[in-house]
Design a protein around this motif. Structure first.
Motif, PDB file in Angstrom:
ATOM      1  N   GLY A 247      26.107  35.917 -40.533  1.00  0.00           N
ATOM      2  CA  GLY A 247      24.703  35.570 -40.674  1.00  0.00           C
ATOM      3  C   GLY A 247      24.252  34.730 -39.504  1.00  0.00           C
ATOM      4  O   GLY A 247      24.947  34.568 -38.515  1.00  0.00           O
TER       5      GLY A 247
ATOM      6  N   LEU B 150      20.943  28.756 -45.614  1.00  0.00           N
ATOM      7  CA  LEU B 150      21.459  29.998 -46.184  1.00  0.00           C
ATOM      8  C   LEU B 150      21.683  31.063 -45.108  1.00  0.00           C
ATOM      9  O   LEU B 150      22.475  31.979 -45.286  1.00  0.00           O
ATOM     10  CB  LEU B 150      20.483  30.516 -47.244  1.00  0.00           C
TER      11      LEU B 150
ATOM     12  N   ASP C 293      25.668  36.494 -54.959  1.00  0.00           N
ATOM     13  CA  ASP C 293      25.095  35.686 -53.883  1.00  0.00           C
ATOM     14  C   ASP C 293      23.677  35.216 -54.178  1.00  0.00           C
ATOM     15  O   ASP C 293      23.205  34.253 -53.579  1.00  0.00           O
ATOM     16  CB  ASP C 293      25.080  36.477 -52.562  1.00  0.00           C
TER      17      ASP C 293
ATOM     18  N   GLY D  46      22.964  35.239 -46.219  1.00  0.00           N
ATOM     19  CA  GLY D  46      22.046  35.265 -45.080  1.00  0.00           C
ATOM     20  C   GLY D  46      22.237  36.506 -44.234  1.00  0.00           C
ATOM     21  O   GLY D  46      21.268  37.117 -43.766  1.00  0.00           O
TER      22      GLY D  46
ATOM     23  N   SER E 137      23.349  31.100 -42.412  1.00  0.00           N
ATOM     24  CA  SER E 137      24.705  31.201 -41.852  1.00  0.00           C
ATOM     25  C   SER E 137      25.760  31.592 -42.887  1.00  0.00           C
ATOM     26  O   SER E 137      26.943  31.428 -42.654  1.00  0.00           O
ATOM     27  CB  SER E 137      25.083  29.892 -41.164  1.00  0.00           C
ATOM     28  N   THR E 138      25.330  32.125 -44.023  1.00  0.00           N
ATOM     29  CA  THR E 138      26.259  32.546 -45.074  1.00  0.00           C
ATOM     30  C   THR E 138      26.280  34.067 -45.184  1.00  0.00           C
ATOM     31  O   THR E 138      25.494  34.758 -44.543  1.00  0.00           O
ATOM     32  CB  THR E 138      25.826  31.960 -46.436  1.00  0.00           C
ATOM     33  N   GLY E 139      27.145  34.580 -46.037  1.00  0.00           N
ATOM     34  CA  GLY E 139      27.187  36.017 -46.301  1.00  0.00           C
ATOM     35  C   GLY E 139      25.869  36.516 -46.876  1.00  0.00           C
ATOM     36  O   GLY E 139      25.411  37.611 -46.551  1.00  0.00           O
TER      37      GLY E 139
ATOM     38  N   GLN F 126      16.223  27.061 -49.109  1.00  0.00           N
ATOM     39  CA  GLN F 126      17.533  27.423 -48.586  1.00  0.00           C
ATOM     40  C   GLN F 126      17.386  28.356 -47.386  1.00  0.00           C
ATOM     41  O   GLN F 126      18.240  28.395 -46.509  1.00  0.00           O
ATOM     42  CB  GLN F 126      18.357  28.105 -49.677  1.00  0.00           C
TER      43      GLN F 126
ATOM     44  N   GLU G 120      33.479  39.933 -43.165  1.00  0.00           N
ATOM     45  CA  GLU G 120      32.147  39.748 -43.699  1.00  0.00           C
ATOM     46  C   GLU G 120      31.136  39.772 -42.560  1.00  0.00           C
ATOM     47  O   GLU G 120      31.420  39.304 -41.470  1.00  0.00           O
ATOM     48  CB  GLU G 120      32.060  38.386 -44.398  1.00  0.00           C
TER      49      GLU G 120
END
Length: 140
Positions: A31, A115, A65, A121, A117-119, A97, A28
């Motif tokens: 982020g 948010l 997402d 993001g 640091s997520t996919g 977020q 992935e």
């Protein structure tokens, strides 16, 4: 002293090996906060372009997402920097977020918040970079 002379060659060799190995890795996108300077002179116009595409590609797309998120523009530049807020639909009064903020000339765009640091993001950052270069498509 001999080893010091060979240090640059060793570094180049290690970088080359790493570069060859990376294309085989499938993971992935990562982020994190984004800090991007773009060829634009107006922060509000830069964010308007991101907001239009974000509404279409993130919020209205029905993607997993983004299904629980809402994008809210705060482009009034009389108070603070113009920004876009990514909020949870369940907690519209809560903390954002993700914040997408723009300032300066040339425009510097920054993203920050949990948010990032997520996919999602990572996708947001990739989309912002692409859209800031003039693209309008939803996926890279």
């Amino acid at each position: 002293m001999k080893s010091a002379r060979h240090q640059p060659l060793l570094t180049v060799a290690l970088l080359a090996i790493t570069a060859l190995a990376l294309p085989g890795c499938k993971s992935e996108p990562v982020g994190g906060p984004l800090a991007l300077t773009v060829e634009a002179n107006d922060p509000v116009k830069a964010l308007q372009h991101i907001n239009e595409n974000g509404q279409r590609c993130w919020i209205k797309s029905g993607g997993r997402d983004f299904s629980e998120l809402r994008l809210m523009p705060e482009l009034d530049t009389r108070v603070g920097r113009p920004r876009l807020l990514v909020l949870s639909k369940k907690s519209m009064q809560g903390l954002p977020q993700l914040v997408i903020e723009a300032a300066g000339s040339p425009v510097k765009i920054e993203t920050y918040g949990p948010l990032a640091s997520t996919g999602a993001g990572a996708q947001i950052n990739a989309d912002i970079m692409r859209w800031s270069a003039g693209a309008k498509d939803c996926k890279a």
